[in-house]
Design an enzyme around this catalytic site. Structure first.
Site, PDB file in Angstrom:
ATOM      1  N   ASP A 232      -2.677  -9.602   0.926  1.00 42.50           N
ATOM      2  CA  ASP A 232      -1.544 -10.464   1.294  1.00 42.50           C
ATOM      3  C   ASP A 232      -1.866 -11.918   0.944  1.00 42.50           C
ATOM      4  O   ASP A 232      -1.038 -12.645   0.378  1.00 42.50           O
ATOM      5  CB  ASP A 232      -1.156 -10.292   2.780  1.00 42.50           C
ATOM      6  CG  ASP A 232      -2.338 -10.289   3.730  1.00 42.50           C
ATOM      7  OD1 ASP A 232      -3.505 -10.280   3.274  1.00 42.50           O
ATOM      8  OD2 ASP A 232      -2.104 -10.289   4.960  1.00 42.50           O
ATOM      9  N   ASP A 256      -1.188  -2.527  -9.227  1.00 42.76           N
ATOM     10  CA  ASP A 256       0.178  -2.351  -9.727  1.00 42.76           C
ATOM     11  C   ASP A 256       1.041  -3.533  -9.284  1.00 42.76           C
ATOM     12  O   ASP A 256       1.737  -4.163 -10.085  1.00 42.76           O
ATOM     13  CB  ASP A 256       0.755  -1.035  -9.178  1.00 42.76           C
ATOM     14  CG  ASP A 256       2.200  -0.832  -9.594  1.00 42.76           C
ATOM     15  OD1 ASP A 256       2.512  -1.053 -10.776  1.00 42.76           O
ATOM     16  OD2 ASP A 256       3.022  -0.471  -8.723  1.00 42.76           O
ATOM     17  N   ASP A 260       2.329  -7.261 -11.629  1.00 41.03           N
ATOM     18  CA  ASP A 260       3.706  -7.724 -11.857  1.00 41.03           C
ATOM     19  C   ASP A 260       3.849  -9.182 -11.420  1.00 41.03           C
ATOM     20  O   ASP A 260       4.486  -9.991 -12.091  1.00 41.03           O
ATOM     21  CB  ASP A 260       4.720  -6.875 -11.068  1.00 41.03           C
ATOM     22  CG  ASP A 260       5.250  -5.701 -11.890  1.00 41.03           C
ATOM     23  OD1 ASP A 260       4.511  -5.222 -12.771  1.00 41.03           O
ATOM     24  OD2 ASP A 260       6.392  -5.269 -11.649  1.00 41.03           O
TER      25      ASP A 260
HETATM   26  C1  IPM Z   1       2.791   0.360 -14.187  1.00 40.79           C
HETATM   27  C2  IPM Z   1       4.012   1.077 -13.732  1.00 40.79           C
HETATM   28  C3  IPM Z   1       3.619   2.504 -13.392  1.00 40.79           C
HETATM   29  C4  IPM Z   1       2.635   2.422 -12.252  1.00 40.79           C
HETATM   30  C5  IPM Z   1       4.775   3.424 -13.042  1.00 40.79           C
HETATM   31  C6  IPM Z   1       5.837   3.418 -14.104  1.00 40.79           C
HETATM   32  C7  IPM Z   1       4.288   4.816 -12.758  1.00 40.79           C
HETATM   33  O1  IPM Z   1       4.623   0.413 -12.683  1.00 40.79           O
HETATM   34  O2  IPM Z   1       2.138   0.828 -15.151  1.00 40.79           O
HETATM   35  O3  IPM Z   1       2.485  -0.680 -13.605  1.00 40.79           O
HETATM   36  O4  IPM Z   1       3.016   2.295 -11.087  1.00 40.79           O
HETATM   37  O5  IPM Z   1       1.441   2.491 -12.518  1.00 40.79           O
HETATM   38 MG    MG Z   2       3.780  -1.487 -12.267  1.00 39.43          MG
END
Ligand code: IPM
Ligand code: MG
Length: 370
Positions: A232, A256, A260
């Site tokens: 967090d 993951d 992002d």
């Molecule tokens: C990523 C994507 C994948 C993940 C999904 C599409 C399964 O979000 O490669 O980051 O969660 O790993």
């Molecule tokens: Mg992802």
């Protein structure tokens, strides 16, 4: 001169367009370096569901396993969103990761100087640039743990019946943690020598094991400074002081999410490459961090640069051609410096907007000049 077999999985949405561009770039590398690349195109994802009835046909997996490296576009799209977990396009990704034993996912979040104003963060926060390597564990944790769904016969304290109940288990062993930590610390040695291990050790037993293993492994890398950070807090620090982050090592799920976030800081998820690696000598898989972008598929406007930069990582990590990889990265920077943009990275007032094919040609021209 070496000969390399590259398995190509175009996948869905903009996947075919960005992989086609990248093959053109790799052909230019082949022409100039004298190394021979042969490309075997196979299906996975939504297109494989539609054509073969399953997201990852055995024959595709075999080609991938027998290759020197795999180049993947993207999988998924709204068309397949209502399918159950194991039949979804994403299952192809998880299957490839597991079957090729790609336990280390390297995701770069670099804010290119030319695109600085694309970052949603205030200029004073990103003035020193951003260059973060996220090392995400990719074949363990909650993604691959036990899961289940069953009716519960219990009630909430207020008497409401619980109804259906689901669970997903996070499991990590010392050996799995150690090998991913070593990837992180080794990568840090070639960078700014700082590792942030991100976890939730105030709650999770798995995270406490990550910390214990880190304390054991870190002394093997005396030049690398390391810190622990709760996830967090890490998500906050990424926004507050992204320039101070060098290498982040973390679990499958946290990686993951944070990748992002880190990607968004650079303002252009269309620019971010990734490499998924197993043990040396086995094929790695290279793919852009962005998804299949079904809304712009087939329009010829997708940004191929993340896939092209992923091929640069392939040249470096799987094909033993680091100089060519570096030249591809330089060529991409030169194209950006010259002011060329795809629609997704265009900044206020810029007019040099190119389509997928045109920007690819510019990269090849720039590469040939180097
Ligand atoms: C990523 C994507 C994948 C993940 C999904 C599409 C399964 O979000 O490669 O980051 O969660 O790993
Ligand atoms: Mg992802």
């Amino acid at each position: 001169m070496a000969k390399f077999n590259i398995a190509v999985i175009p996948g869905d949405g903009i996947g075919p367009e960005v992989t086609e561009s990248t093959i053109e770039v790799l052909k230019a590398v082949s022409k100039r370096s004298g190394h021979e690349f042969s490309f075997s195109e196979v299906m996975a994802g939504g297109i494989a569901i539609d054509t073969c009835g399953e997201p990852l046909p055995e024959s595709s997996l075999t080609v991938a396993k027998e290759s020197d490296a795999v180049l993947l576009g993207a999988v998924g799209g709204p068309k397949w969103d209502d399918l159950p977990g194991k039949s979804r396009p994403e299952a192809a990704l998880l299957g490839l990761r597991k079957e090729l034993a790609l336990y280390a996912n390297l995701r770069l979040a670099i804010l290119f100087p030319e695109l600085k104003s694309a970052s949603p963060l205030r200029p004073d926060i990103v003035e020193n640039g951003v260059d973060i390597l996220i090392v995400r564990e990719l074949t363990g944790g909650i993604y691959f743990g036990k899961r289940g769904l069953a009716p519960s016969d219990e009630c909430l304290p207020d008497g409401t019946p619980k109804g259906l109940e689901a669970f997903d288990v996070e499991t990590y062993s010392e050996a799995e943690i150690e090998r991913i930590l070593r990837v992180g610390f080794t990568s840090a040695m070639q960078r700014r020598k700082h590792v942030t291990v991100v976890d939730k050790a105030n709650i999770l037993e798995t995270s406490r094991l990550w910390r214990k293993v880190t304390e054991r492994v870190a002394p093997d890398y005396p030049e690398v400074a390391y810190e622990f950070m709760y996830v967090d807090n890490a998500s906050m620090q990424l926004l507050r002081r992204p320039s101070s982050m060098d290498v982040i090592v973390t679990s499958n799920m946290f990686g993951d999410i944070l990748s992002d976030e880190a990607g968004m800081i650079t303002g252009s998820i269309g620019m971010l490459p990734s490499a998924s690696l197993g043990t040396p000598g086995t094929p790695g898989m290279y793919e852009p961090v962005h998804g299949s972008a079904p809304d712009i598929a087939g329009k010829g406007i997708a940004n191929p640069l993340a896939t092209i930069l992923s091929a640069a990582l392939m040249l470096r990590y799987s094909l033993g051609l680091p100089e060519e990889g570096a030249k591809i990265e330089q060529a991409v920077r030169d194209v950006l410096s010259a002011g060329y943009r795809t629609a997704d990275i265009v900044l206020n007032g810029e007019t040099n907007i190119l389509g997928t094919k045109e920007v690819t040609e510019k990269v090849i021209e720039a590469y040939e000049k180097l």
